[in-house]
Structure formats: structure tokens, C-alpha cells
Design a protein around this motif. Structure first.
Motif, PDB file in Angstrom:
ATOM      1  N   ALA A  66      32.108  44.608  40.194  1.00  0.00           N
ATOM      2  CA  ALA A  66      32.164  43.154  40.215  1.00  0.00           C
ATOM      3  C   ALA A  66      30.988  42.602  41.001  1.00  0.00           C
ATOM      4  CB  ALA A  66      33.474  42.686  40.828  1.00  0.00           C
ATOM      5  N   MET A  67      30.378  41.576  40.452  1.00  0.00           N
ATOM      6  CA  MET A  67      29.203  40.963  41.059  1.00  0.00           C
ATOM      7  C   MET A  67      29.469  39.484  41.341  1.00  0.00           C
ATOM      8  SD  MET A  67      27.219  43.662  40.713  1.00  0.00           S
ATOM      9  CE  MET A  67      25.612  42.997  41.161  1.00  0.00           C
ATOM     10  N   ILE A  68      28.935  39.001  42.445  1.00  0.00           N
ATOM     11  CA  ILE A  68      28.831  37.564  42.708  1.00  0.00           C
ATOM     12  C   ILE A  68      27.346  37.297  42.887  1.00  0.00           C
ATOM     13  CG2 ILE A  68      29.383  35.683  44.280  1.00  0.00           C
ATOM     14  CD1 ILE A  68      31.996  37.099  44.900  1.00  0.00           C
ATOM     15  N   GLY A  69      26.763  36.650  41.894  1.00  0.00           N
ATOM     16  CA  GLY A  69      25.302  36.568  41.871  1.00  0.00           C
ATOM     17  C   GLY A  69      24.737  37.966  41.712  1.00  0.00           C
ATOM     18  N   LYS A  70      23.874  38.363  42.639  1.00  0.00           N
ATOM     19  CA  LYS A  70      23.281  39.701  42.582  1.00  0.00           C
ATOM     20  C   LYS A  70      23.951  40.678  43.547  1.00  0.00           C
ATOM     21  CE  LYS A  70      18.720  38.065  41.111  1.00  0.00           C
ATOM     22  NZ  LYS A  70      17.260  38.045  41.411  1.00  0.00           N
ATOM     23  N   GLN A  71      25.013  40.221  44.217  1.00  0.00           N
ATOM     24  CA  GLN A  71      25.674  41.078  45.211  1.00  0.00           C
ATOM     25  C   GLN A  71      26.893  41.754  44.610  1.00  0.00           C
ATOM     26  OE1 GLN A  71      25.996  39.551  49.195  1.00  0.00           O
ATOM     27  NE2 GLN A  71      27.940  40.620  49.534  1.00  0.00           N
ATOM     28  N   MET A  72      26.962  43.079  44.750  1.00  0.00           N
ATOM     29  CA  MET A  72      28.113  43.843  44.290  1.00  0.00           C
ATOM     30  C   MET A  72      29.205  43.741  45.354  1.00  0.00           C
ATOM     31  SD  MET A  72      27.993  47.746  42.898  1.00  0.00           S
ATOM     32  CE  MET A  72      27.172  48.318  44.398  1.00  0.00           C
ATOM     33  N   VAL A  73      30.438  43.367  44.939  1.00  0.00           N
ATOM     34  CA  VAL A  73      31.468  43.080  45.936  1.00  0.00           C
ATOM     35  C   VAL A  73      32.726  43.931  45.806  1.00  0.00           C
ATOM     36  CG1 VAL A  73      30.665  40.704  46.288  1.00  0.00           C
ATOM     37  CG2 VAL A  73      32.416  41.167  44.551  1.00  0.00           C
ATOM     38  N   ALA A  74      32.988  44.507  44.621  1.00  0.00           N
ATOM     39  CA  ALA A  74      34.241  45.248  44.434  1.00  0.00           C
ATOM     40  C   ALA A  74      34.166  46.013  43.112  1.00  0.00           C
ATOM     41  CB  ALA A  74      35.448  44.298  44.429  1.00  0.00           C
ATOM     42  N   GLY A  75      35.216  46.768  42.831  1.00  0.00           N
ATOM     43  CA  GLY A  75      35.288  47.508  41.588  1.00  0.00           C
ATOM     44  C   GLY A  75      36.619  47.291  40.886  1.00  0.00           C
TER      45      GLY A  75
END
Length: 258
Positions: free
Chosen positions: A179-188
């Protein structure tokens, strides 16, 4: 390292509901070096904050009378408006298990279930911003949901929390999206329907970093915990699953040397 500032929609806090908080405090302190400070204000019901190096890491609260869910960790995603997030979740196939509730001057929380039944918290910060230390030994390093309804979970989190996805596997053996928010990966998000035991629900889990996994597992048993899944080498590093002395489960991951 500057304090971590979670993005809106990203994991921002974890807390443990325990049937005996005083029994498990030494376990987490001994394993991760966490210090526990309880808030004496009665409105917080004995809730304690675990910290490391003076930075908040996680919460610890007693199991409330009438609540059947004890000895379980909850992950919270950051929201600018917890009530609106809960409303969107309900309209997107989820359930509101606990409506938005203000927690003194600290912030506002809600508890949801996604369409697959996995429980996830919502935190709208005010004075309490969430954890401020990540990706280090003794701090959270990853979050993921093991879902029995992968195709329902993906659009739910996209709509409710603004996620987009990068698939890293799309076979029956391994189906997983980052999962991405913008270019940051935050979760799976993992398609777990094919391997979860019969009757086991969808759930969220998190990983705490350690610099020596074998030593950490030895410490888990020394402190009265249990090893649920021994250390294994994976494409994502060396991982294991453990439980505290009262059965609350979490994951540990060895952090590669930079």
C-alpha cells in the motif's frame, strides 16, 4: 534521528489490550527496552504508554469489563476526521465496531472492521500524535493485513484511507500488494484465504525490529513468552512470530545492517 511523523492514512499507533497489564510490562521492557509510564488521570482507565529513548512506541490498556477481546494488539491508521472516516468505512462495506470517541485532549479514536472482517483502529491526533520512532530495533518496522477477501480489502482501504497499490505477487501461491500513500510505502495486504486455518478470521499484524533475531527469540522464552513461528529466512528478511506471556501475538523482524 528526527521524530517520525505518520502520513494521513498510514499506521500511526499500536496498543495492547491486556487481561493483566502489570504482568506483561516486564516482558516488553525486557525484550525491547520499552519503559512504561501510566497516566494516573482516571479518565484514561490505567492506560500506559510504552516509550523507547523517550519516544512513544505503543499503548497498553486493561481489558474492560464486558469486552471479550483481551490480550490482543490493535493497529491504528491516522485520520484527520475519525467520525468521517468511520462513516466512509460503513458506506464502503466495512463495520463500525466503536464509533468515534474523544479521548480527552489526546485525540479521537474509532474501531472498524474492513469488509473481510479484519479489525483496524482509527486515530485522529490532537496532543498525542502516535509513535515517533520506527524502523529501528525496538520500534515498529512493518504492518500488514492477512485477508480472507483480498479483492474487497483493496478498494476499501483505497476509498477510506487513500491508499494506492504496488502488487508484488499475483499468483494463487502468493498474492500481495504494498500500500502506498503518494510515494511512501505504508503497509501490505496479503491474500490469505488459501492458507489461514479453517475458521481463522482476517486480521492485522505488525513487526517490531530487532538486531539479533535468535537472541530475541531466546529472550522471549526467558521472559515467559512463546514462539509461535520460529525464525525463517524470507525474501523480506529474517522473521518470526511470538506471543507475550498472556498470548498476545506479534511479529519480530531482524533489521539489516545499513
Amino acid at each position: 534521528m528526527p521524530d517520525h511523523q505518520p502520513l494521513a492514512g498510514a499506521p500511526c499507533w499500536i496498543d495492547l489490550t491486556s487481561s493483566d497489564p502489570e504482568q506483561v510490562k516486564p516482558f516488553y521492557s525486557g525484550l525491547f527496552g520499552w519503559a512504561a509510564d501510566s497516566n494516573e488521570d482516571p479518565q484514561y482507565g490505567g492506560y500506559a504508554i510504552f516509550s523507547k529513548d523517550g519516544k512513544p512506541i505503543a499503548g497498553l490498556g486493561p481489558q474492560q469489563e464486558g469486552n471479550p477481546y483481551g490480550n490482543v494488539w490493535t493497529i491504528y491508521l491516522k485520520s484527520g476526521d475519525a467520525a468521517a472516516t468511520a462513516d466512509t468505512a460503513a458506506a464502503t462495506g466495512g463495520q463500525v465496531l466503536m464509533p468515534a470517541m474523544q479521548v480527552g485532549p489526546q485525540g479521537t479514536m474509532a474501531i472498524l472492521a474492513d469488509p473481510a472482517g479484519a479489525v483496524i483502529g482509527v486515530w485522529q491526533p490532537d496532543q498525542h500524535q502516535g509513535f515517533s520512532l520506527v524502523d529501528e530495533p525496538g520500534a515498529p518496522v512493518w504492518f500488514e493485513t492477512l485477508s480472507r477477501s483480498y479483492t474487497d480489502a483493496l478498494p476499501f482501504y483505497e476509498k477510506v484511507f487513500g491508499w494506492s497499490y504496488t502488487p508484488i505477487g499475483d499468483t494463487d501461491e502468493f498474492r500481495y500488494s504494498q500500500a502506498m500513500i503518494g510515494k511512501q510505502m505504508v503497509a501490505g495486504v496479503m491474500d490469505a484465504d488459501g492458507f489461514l486455518p479453517e475458521g481463522a478470521p482476517s486480521f492485522w499484524q505488525f513487526y517490531v525490529g530487532v538486531d539479533d533475531l535468535d537472541a530475541a527469540l531466546a529472550k522471549v522464552t526467558e521472559l515467559g513468552g512463546r514462539i509461535l513461528r520460529p525464525a525463517e529466512d524470507t525474501p523480506f528478511g529474517k522473521l518470526a512470530a511470538v506471543a507475550d506471556p498472556l498470548g498476545a501475538a506479534f511479529q519480530i523482524a531482524m533489521i539489516a545492517e545499513s
